[in-house]
Design an enzyme around this catalytic site. Structure first.
Site, short mmCIF file in Angstrom:
data_model
loop_
_atom_site.label_atom_id
_atom_site.label_comp_id
_atom_site.label_asym_id
_atom_site.label_seq_id
_atom_site.Cartn_x
_atom_site.Cartn_y
_atom_site.Cartn_z
N HIS A 88 39.78 34.29 41.83
CA HIS A 88 40.39 35.26 40.94
C HIS A 88 40.61 36.59 41.63
O HIS A 88 41.72 37.11 41.67
CB HIS A 88 39.55 35.48 39.69
CG HIS A 88 40.24 36.33 38.67
ND1 HIS A 88 40.34 37.70 38.77
CD2 HIS A 88 40.90 36.00 37.53
CE1 HIS A 88 41.01 38.17 37.75
NE2 HIS A 88 41.37 37.17 36.97
N GLU A 102 44.25 38.20 41.95
CA GLU A 102 44.32 39.60 41.57
C GLU A 102 43.96 40.59 42.67
O GLU A 102 44.06 41.80 42.45
CB GLU A 102 43.40 39.85 40.37
CG GLU A 102 43.77 39.07 39.12
CD GLU A 102 45.05 39.57 38.48
OE1 GLU A 102 45.45 40.71 38.78
OE2 GLU A 102 45.65 38.81 37.71
N VAL A 133 35.60 27.10 36.36
CA VAL A 133 36.40 26.20 35.52
C VAL A 133 37.83 26.15 36.03
O VAL A 133 38.28 27.02 36.77
CB VAL A 133 36.38 26.65 34.04
CG1 VAL A 133 34.96 26.84 33.54
CG2 VAL A 133 37.20 27.91 33.84
N HIS A 161 44.22 30.26 35.02
CA HIS A 161 44.70 30.57 36.36
C HIS A 161 44.99 29.29 37.15
O HIS A 161 45.98 29.21 37.87
CB HIS A 161 43.69 31.43 37.10
CG HIS A 161 43.64 32.84 36.61
ND1 HIS A 161 44.76 33.65 36.57
CD2 HIS A 161 42.62 33.59 36.14
CE1 HIS A 161 44.43 34.83 36.09
NE2 HIS A 161 43.14 34.82 35.81
#
Length: 348
Positions: free
Chosen positions: A231, A262, A290, A294
């Site tokens: 992420h 990001e 998980v 995304h």
């Protein structure tokens, strides 16, 4: 009543002091990311991880209460919000995901591993994303606790010893907010211990590295770049991605690449790095607990700008693997080990 004690396994001394003092200025971590174009939901670790919070303010508006996105059968998932807890509780805290199948196969599997490892503890669940909780309840009728609700449930059930194990990827914003919230409730229990995030020690990094290499070994044919998408976060903890990349390279896994949605390394960074090799195929897999929004959309989606489409535009054959880290036995065991260390700290 014996003297109340709060033990936390933190890397930040200031947070430790706040917890020991039983004070803090935290609040509800009601954050989320988007599930498809009509829902604000994502995973963690944050993970996990944990920087999903940065999206909530801009994507929460996309939530559509009429959305009927098929993510699996929610009834197969155990929300772990039951009462009759007893005096010892192990609370597993995750960012959460509204992708039902992935939630069961990742977060649910971690919780089941905890239950098998610690039969003397009642294992319960809490999610930090209120938007995900509300969405799953509205869409599927499944009710789960947020952190404050889970803590209040523990108090109402007379829990004396509370061990909290987050499924966050790193010691970043989500982990800090969790410890602050726990500090506010510390006087309600005789003992509280908090486990470490997934990537904390050098040994943790090596365990995760070995796990992701083993999970993708079938793709390692000399012509395939294996790309993991994390992420990313503005927090200094974002350095975990560079650390993992450096370790992979140093150990000879030159065809493994780490990027983030990001932060840095970005998709452009990874595209450039892969372009320096002689690859014909790219395999994409999430470096997240998980496989939620995304993974399904930013990574595996067919729209312009997704990781899949970007690599295809660059001339590669692309395969996407929608499997979160939480599905791997080694990752589940690592969280168990961290929970055990937290429990052990209570006896010191």
């Amino acid at each position: 009543m014996k003297k109340r004690r709060l033990t936390a396994l933190f890397t930040a001394a200031a947070l430790t002091a706040a917890l020991l003092a039983g004070c803090g200025s935290g609040g509800d971590t009601t954050t989320a990311a988007a599930e498809s174009t009509s829902e604000a939901a994502t995973e963690t670790a944050h993970d996990t991880t944990e920087a999903e919070t940065t999206e909530a303010s801009t994507e929460a508006e996309a939530l559509d209460p009429e959305e009927n996105y098929d993510t699996g059968d929610a009834s197969l998932d155990n929300p772990r919000n039951q009462d009759e807890i007893g005096e010892t509780e192990l609370l597993v805290v995750s960012f959460g995901t509204s992708f039902n199948d992935s939630r069961r196969l990742t977060i649910g599997a971690i919780e089941e591993a905890m239950e098998a490892a610690f039969p003397d503890y009642a294992v319960r669940r809490a999610f930090t994303s209120q938007i995900i909780l509300d969405h799953v309840e509205s869409r599927d009728g499944e009710v789960m606790d947020n952190v404050e609700e889970a803590l209040e449930r523990a108090i109402d059930n007379g829990v004396k010893t509370l061990v909290v194990q987050p499924t966050h990827l790193m010691d970043g914003l989500e982990y800090e907010e969790l410890t602050t919230t726990l500090a506010e409730y510390s006087d309600s229990f005789e003992q509280v211990a908090v486990g470490e995030p997934l990537l904390t020690s050098e040994e943790d990094f090596q365990t995760v590295l070995d796990a992701i290499v083993e999970a993708t070994a079938a793709y390692d044919d000399g012509e395939t770049a294996i790309v993991f998408m994390g992420h990313g976060t503005e927090h200094e903890a974002n350095a975990v991605y560079a650390t993992m990349q450096d370790m992979l390279t140093e150990q000879g896994y030159d065809n493994y690449y780490i990027g983030t949605v990001e932060a840095s390394p970005s998709l452009d960074d990874v595209l450039a790095a892969v372009g320096e090799g002689n690859y014909t195929r790219v395999v994409l897999r999430p470096l997240m607990i998980v496989a939620g929004d995304h993974a399904n959309n930013d990574m595996a989606g067919d729209e312009e700008g997704t990781w899949k489409q970007s690599f295809e535009d660059a001339g590669y054959q692309v395969e996407t693997v929608l499997s979160g880290l939480g599905e791997l036995d080694a990752i589940q065991q690592l969280f168990v080990d961290h929970a055990q260390a937290a429990m052990d700290s209570l006896a010191q």
